[in-house]
Enzyme design. Structure first.
Site: not given
Length: 247
Positions: A85, A87, A108, A124, A149, A189
Site C-alpha cells: 500500500g 504507492w 492486489d 488478481d 509495481d 516495473k
C-alpha cells in the site's frame, strides 16, 4: 585518533548510520538472517516507519514523481499490485483523494488494510473481469495514470524472473492503452535488460515520451527499473515518431 573521514552517502540516498548485525539462530536460516540484517540497516525502511508509509517502496514513487512530474491534485489513478500500500498512500496524498471523493483505486490478490482515500480491490489483476471492476470502482471515469509495481515472485533464475515480470508489464500496458485519459501516463516495473522491443515500440507509438528510470531508493543490487510513459495520445491518433530516453 584516526584522521579518516566518514564516507558520505551517494547522492540522492539517505543514511541513518545504522549498523545492526543479525546472527543466525534456531529457526532462522542464514538467508533469512541476511534479509533481516538488510532490513534493519536499510535507511529507507527506517524512514518509511518514521513517516508512516506502509513500505520503503513509497519512496520509489515519490522519487519517480519528483523526476518525472506525474502526480497532480484531482487526478484519477489506478495502482496495480498495490500491496502493501505504500504507492497508494503516496498517490492519495498527492492527488488529494479522500473518502468523500475517492480518486485512487488499488488492486492486489494479497490482503490490504484500508487506506484513506483509496478504494482497494482484493483480486488478481490477471483475472478476466479485473479491468471491468477497476473501471467500475472509478465510476466509469478514465484514469489519468496507471501505475504498476507488479513483479512475479522471484525464482532466482534471472531469465525466468525477467520473462514473468515482463508479462505482467505487458498486461498492465495493454490495460493502460485501453483505459487512459488523453495526456495520461503509465509507470511499470521492469527488470534490467530493458523493455521488450515490441512493447517499447507500441508505447512509443501512443505516448509522447518513454523513459527508463532507476529511483535512488531502488537498491543498487536490484535489477529493477521503472518504465515511465507520458503524454498518452490515444489509440487512434498515435504518431509514428516519438522519443525514448534510456536514462
Amino acid at each position: 585518533m584516526s584522521d579518516e573521514k566518514p564516507k558520505k552517502p551517494k547522492k540522492g540516498r539517505i543514511d541513518t548510520g545504522l549498523k545492526v548485525r543479525v546472527k543466525s539462530a534456531r529457526g532462522r536460516t542464514a538467508s533469512s538472517a541476511r534479509w533481516l540484517e538488510r532490513q534493519l540497516n536499510d535507511p529507507y525502511v527506517v524512514k518509511a516507519k518514521k513517516e508512516g508509509w506502509r513500505s520503503r517502496a513509497a519512496f520509489k514513487i515519490i522519487e519517480i514523481n519528483e523526476k518525472c512530474h506525474l502526480l497532480k491534485p484531482g487526478q484519477r489513478v489506478v495502482d496495480l499490485g498495490a500491496a502493501p500500500g505504500g504507492w497508494s498512500q503516496v498517490v492519495a496524498q498527492k492527488t488529494g483523494s479522500t473518502a468523500d471523493r475517492t480518486l485512487v483505486v488499488g488492486i492486489d490478490y494479497l490482503d490490504l488494510d484500508p487506506i484513506p482515500g483509496v478504494t482497494l480491490l482484493k483480486k488478481d489483476f490477471l483475472d478476466e473481469d479485473a479491468p471491468e471492476q477497476l473501471m467500475a470502482a472509478l465510476g466509469g471515469h478514465r484514469p489519468d495514470i496507471v501505475l504498476s509495481d507488479m513483479a512475479a515472485p522471484t525464482t532466482g533464475h534471472h531469465k525466468t524472473d525477467y520473462l514473468r515480470t515482463m508479462h505482467l508489464c505487458e498486461v498492465a500496458a495493454m490495460f493502460a492503452l485501453d483505459v487512459l485519459a488523453p495526456g495520461g501516463a503509465f509507470v511499470a516495473k521492469v527488470f534490467r535488460g530493458g523493455t521488450e522491443t515490441e512493447l517499447l515500440a507500441k508505447l512509443k507509438q501512443h505516448f509522447a515520451t518513454v523513459a527508463h528510470v532507476k529511483p535512488p531508493s531502488s537498491r543498487q543490487e536490484s535489477v529493477e527499473l521503472y518504465l515511465v510513459a507520458k503524454g498518452f495520445k490515444g489509440r487512434q491518433n498515435a504518431a509514428e515518431t516519438d522519443t525514448v530516453d534510456e536514462g
